[in-house]
Scaffold this active site. Sequence first.
Site, PDB file in Angstrom:
ATOM      1  N   ASP A 107       2.882  28.023  49.539  1.00 57.35           N
ATOM      2  CA  ASP A 107       2.778  26.633  50.011  1.00 57.35           C
ATOM      3  C   ASP A 107       4.152  25.974  50.118  1.00 57.35           C
ATOM      4  O   ASP A 107       4.259  24.856  50.620  1.00 57.35           O
ATOM      5  CB  ASP A 107       1.854  25.814  49.103  1.00 57.35           C
ATOM      6  CG  ASP A 107       2.258  25.872  47.645  1.00 57.35           C
ATOM      7  OD1 ASP A 107       2.281  26.982  47.092  1.00 57.35           O
ATOM      8  OD2 ASP A 107       2.572  24.824  47.068  1.00 57.35           O
ATOM      9  N   GLY A 160      -2.276  20.915  49.190  1.00 56.16           N
ATOM     10  CA  GLY A 160      -2.146  19.857  50.195  1.00 56.16           C
ATOM     11  C   GLY A 160      -1.076  18.857  49.815  1.00 56.16           C
ATOM     12  O   GLY A 160      -0.485  18.930  48.732  1.00 56.16           O
TER      13      GLY A 160
END
Length: 499
Positions: free
Chosen positions: A262, A98
């Site tokens: 990611d 994240g």
Amino acid sequence: MHAPAVKNIAAVMPLSIGNAFAALPPEFYTRLMPTPLPAPYLVDASASAAALIGLDPAIFSSEQFVETFSGNQLLEASRPVAAVYSGHQFGQWAGQLGDGRAILLGDVPASDPVAGRIELQLKGAGATPYSRMGDGRAVLRSSIREFLCSEAMAALGIPTSRALSVIGSNQLVMRETPETTAVVTRLAPSFVRFGSFEHWFYNKNHTSLKVLADYVIDTFYPELAGAENRYHAFLAEVTKRTAHLMAQWQAVGFMHGVMNTDNMSILGLTIDYGPFGFMEAYDPSYICNHTDSQGRYAYNMQPQIGHWNCYALGQTLLPLIGSVEATEDALKNYQAQYAEKLDALLHAKLGLQTYQENDDKLFDAMFALMQGSHADFTLFFRRLGDLQSVHPETDAPLRDLFIDRMGFDSWAQQYRLRLTAENSIDATRRLAMHSINPKYVLRNYLAQIAIEKAQKKDYSEVSKLRQILERPFDEQPEHARYAELPPDWASKLEVSCSS
Ligand code: AMP
Ligand code: MG
């Protein structure tokens, strides 16, 4: 922790901010404020990035600009968020990651109406619920590298997130040694990653997976929205963009360094600049990231890693696409799309206008020769543009890049024959080649010099380097030394994930 909104900022900064991403359900992000940055100051800002969102560069030196893009003051109506995502790191499932230090301020209209809206993201703006063990900050060194490379890649015509500014602070954070922090403002239509999709798939939440896919398709791929199987069409398009991006990286010698899922943009942009590098002495197995001991992200691995990453994305989209066969179908053209794009780029890099039998042999021989002589990648292609077809005696600047001079002479002879075979005209070819083979790339040592000066509070070199790299194809004779071979000390530079 709440930063006050600037009431009159619209007068100097006409940014009407929204946040389409934050209109998604709350499980996609956490609302939060940037952590104030103590005593921020401008390091550098990019007028060409500012133009994308209609910002007048005159504002760069204002306190409001610095306060806004350090995260200390919010644009009115801004409702910042940090996004959640997961990912595969170095081939292993890493679970939840994240935005651990990136905060999305929102989106603003692009000055070019066709470009839609552009998101403003602060990187290094403080800890978020996704920071794990990190401090939420980015150091000046890595911020300058990301800033310069984003703008350099854009000028090279390679899809990338952009960088508006670097705002510094004397605040120290601990890396290998204490370093000062900075905030980079990044611009892109979206920062959604392959890992944003993996997050929902591996959490077995197919509802959110569909919400995310529909948001991305409807917002950024509207031309696919009406396809018979929109998720199939979406995966096929992302696969194609990724294949093309890899070809563009290879053709300019760019190495990303951390191609984790990611760090893969769902829009096919280059994002998350870390331990990247540009190929200098040609070595296809070169590893630019000192932390990557296995060489997973070596230069010659990038195309297949791009493919691997598309498979990882495909896996997550399978429940939406509906069948393994249809998912594989969407992925199946990657290699051909990559090869076709690279072939077109190589023809252009060699100034060849036609496709002829045995061109691949000419390319293979060229790369073998470059590898054997550790020829500088950028200088080779640039100087090849200056080659005069009927005057081998003028080859010296190019020939001098090779230890194997005889090898070079015999390759150059083949190349000349190939030029003759398409009635190539030197002057035309030179122009065309110089518009695809850059003279200036962000060599590590150039970034290092700019960084070391900036660490002593002299930002002039960052600015100068940015301006040179904004015109990578122009001769700029006054800056010729920025195009030279790296000095000996450059080979000892080590770039790691530490940032
Ligand atoms: P990167 O290798 O920079 O792509 O980062 C991988 C993950 O680590 C992302 O989730 C980042 O947000 C997070 N991360 C990296 N550095 C920091 C930091 N200094 N503080 C918080 N999170 C970080
Ligand atoms: Mg990242």
